[in-house]
Design a protein around this motif. Structure first.
Motif, short mmCIF file in Angstrom:
data_model
loop_
_atom_site.label_atom_id
_atom_site.label_comp_id
_atom_site.label_asym_id
_atom_site.label_seq_id
_atom_site.Cartn_x
_atom_site.Cartn_y
_atom_site.Cartn_z
N ALA A 1 50.62 27.79 48.55
CA ALA A 1 50.27 27.86 47.14
C ALA A 1 50.76 29.17 46.52
O ALA A 1 51.20 29.19 45.36
CB ALA A 1 48.76 27.73 46.97
N VAL A 2 50.69 30.26 47.26
CA VAL A 2 51.14 31.54 46.74
C VAL A 2 52.64 31.52 46.51
O VAL A 2 53.13 32.01 45.48
CB VAL A 2 50.74 32.69 47.70
CG1 VAL A 2 51.33 34.00 47.22
CG2 VAL A 2 49.23 32.80 47.80
N GLU B 1 47.06 36.14 36.05
CA GLU B 1 46.27 36.94 36.98
C GLU B 1 47.11 37.48 38.12
O GLU B 1 46.91 38.61 38.57
CB GLU B 1 45.10 36.12 37.52
CG GLU B 1 43.98 35.91 36.52
CD GLU B 1 43.36 37.21 36.06
OE1 GLU B 1 43.28 38.16 36.85
OE2 GLU B 1 42.94 37.28 34.89
N LEU B 2 48.06 36.69 38.61
CA LEU B 2 48.95 37.18 39.66
C LEU B 2 49.80 38.33 39.15
O LEU B 2 49.92 39.37 39.81
CB LEU B 2 49.85 36.05 40.15
CG LEU B 2 50.97 36.47 41.12
CD1 LEU B 2 50.40 37.11 42.37
CD2 LEU B 2 51.86 35.28 41.46
N LEU B 3 50.37 38.17 37.95
CA LEU B 3 51.19 39.23 37.39
C LEU B 3 50.37 40.49 37.17
O LEU B 3 50.81 41.61 37.48
CB LEU B 3 51.80 38.76 36.06
CG LEU B 3 52.68 39.80 35.34
CD1 LEU B 3 53.85 40.24 36.21
CD2 LEU B 3 53.19 39.21 34.01
N LEU B 4 49.15 40.33 36.66
CA LEU B 4 48.29 41.49 36.41
C LEU B 4 47.92 42.19 37.73
O LEU B 4 47.90 43.42 37.80
CB LEU B 4 47.03 41.05 35.67
CG LEU B 4 46.15 42.14 35.08
CD1 LEU B 4 46.91 43.00 34.09
CD2 LEU B 4 44.92 41.52 34.42
N ASP C 1 45.85 37.85 50.93
CA ASP C 1 45.19 38.79 50.02
C ASP C 1 45.25 38.28 48.59
O ASP C 1 44.27 38.34 47.84
CB ASP C 1 45.86 40.16 50.13
CG ASP C 1 45.08 41.24 49.38
OD1 ASP C 1 43.84 41.12 49.29
OD2 ASP C 1 45.71 42.19 48.88
N ILE C 2 46.42 37.76 48.20
CA ILE C 2 46.57 37.22 46.84
C ILE C 2 45.63 36.04 46.63
O ILE C 2 44.93 35.94 45.60
CB ILE C 2 48.03 36.82 46.57
CG1 ILE C 2 48.91 38.07 46.50
CG2 ILE C 2 48.15 36.00 45.29
CD1 ILE C 2 50.39 37.78 46.43
N LEU C 3 45.57 35.13 47.58
CA LEU C 3 44.70 33.96 47.45
C LEU C 3 43.25 34.39 47.30
O LEU C 3 42.52 33.89 46.44
CB LEU C 3 44.85 33.06 48.68
CG LEU C 3 45.94 31.99 48.62
CD1 LEU C 3 46.01 31.24 49.94
CD2 LEU C 3 45.69 31.02 47.48
#
Length: 230
Positions: free
Chosen positions: A191-192, A158-161, A175-177
């Motif tokens: 964690a990120v 999901e992070l890569l996408l 924002d990612i979290l």
């Protein structure tokens, strides 16, 4: 109905939690020992696993490592409240999320629903994302690096996408979290960093993710021809 495996040596936890999960159309089964849990995971299909850190035979970290050696099943770890190092170690070993004990059952359900949504089919119309040396297929949730398959956990994918759908855009840690969890949660920016580090290692030798100091992360790869291939 999604099947969840709880590996926790508290025998009094499984039955009431299973009844509560049933209200959300989740089927919960409990294993009291790591060896029993591993045997169940190898023999039956489960959609996610919940691991307690404090277990007999081996701790939850060793168990997480053993599961990750065989499967990319989503993993939520139950940690002691305030034990930040437990969270760091669990995430480094490939856990998708963590929840401090004691916990509210509704929050555990919310965390599980989030990781299960990540594993669900991509929205109709999504095509493959192709970059120099990297191919991402949102429908099959597969990744190829220089023609070779790369095994990613659901959170890593999901992070890569997220980064690949807007290459070059800088995403801050908060924002990612928020995007990956999909619900209000304690912000835990470390964690990120751990997640990005894991993903970078798996994508080597590609220099796929760049860090912008005090800003965040972005995909550093250039699209190969058209980035969207239907």
């Amino acid at each position: 109905m999604p099947r969840i495996l709880l590996i926790d040596d508290d025998a009094a936890l499984g039955e009431p939690l299973a009844a509560y999960f049933g209200r959300f159309e989740l089927q919960l089964r409990q294993a009291l020992r790591p060896s029993e849990g591993l045997a169940l995971l190898r023999r039956e299909r489960f959609d996610a696993a919940i691991l307690d850190v404090m277990l007999p035979e081996q701790d939850g970290f060793a168990l997480c490592r053993a599961i990750r050696a065989e499967s990319d099943i989503p993993i939520v770890m139950l940690t002691a409240r305030g034990e930040v190092m437990d969270r760091v170690v669990g995430l480094e070993l490939g856990a998708d999320d963590y929840l401090p004990k004691p916990f509210e059952p509704r929050e555990l359900v919310a965390r599980l629903q989030t990781v299960l949504r990540r594993r669900g089919p991509a929205a109709a119309g999504d095509g493959r994302l192709r970059f120099e040396g990297l191919l991402i297929d949102p429908v099959t949730r597969s990744v190829q690096r220089q023609g070779e398959a790369v095994e990613l956990t659901s959170t890593e994918f999901e992070l890569l996408l997220l980064l690949a759908r807007e290459p070059g855009k800088v995403f801050g840690r908060d924002d990612i979290l928020n995007r990956l969890r999909g619900h209000e949660a304690e912000l835990y920016t470390r964690a990120v960093d751990i997640l990005v580090s894991r993903l970078r290692r798996k994508l080597e030798p590609l220099a796929a993710i760049k860090t912008l100091r005090n800003a965040g992360y972005a995909l550093a790869l250039r699209p190969a021809g058209s980035a969207l291939l239907g």
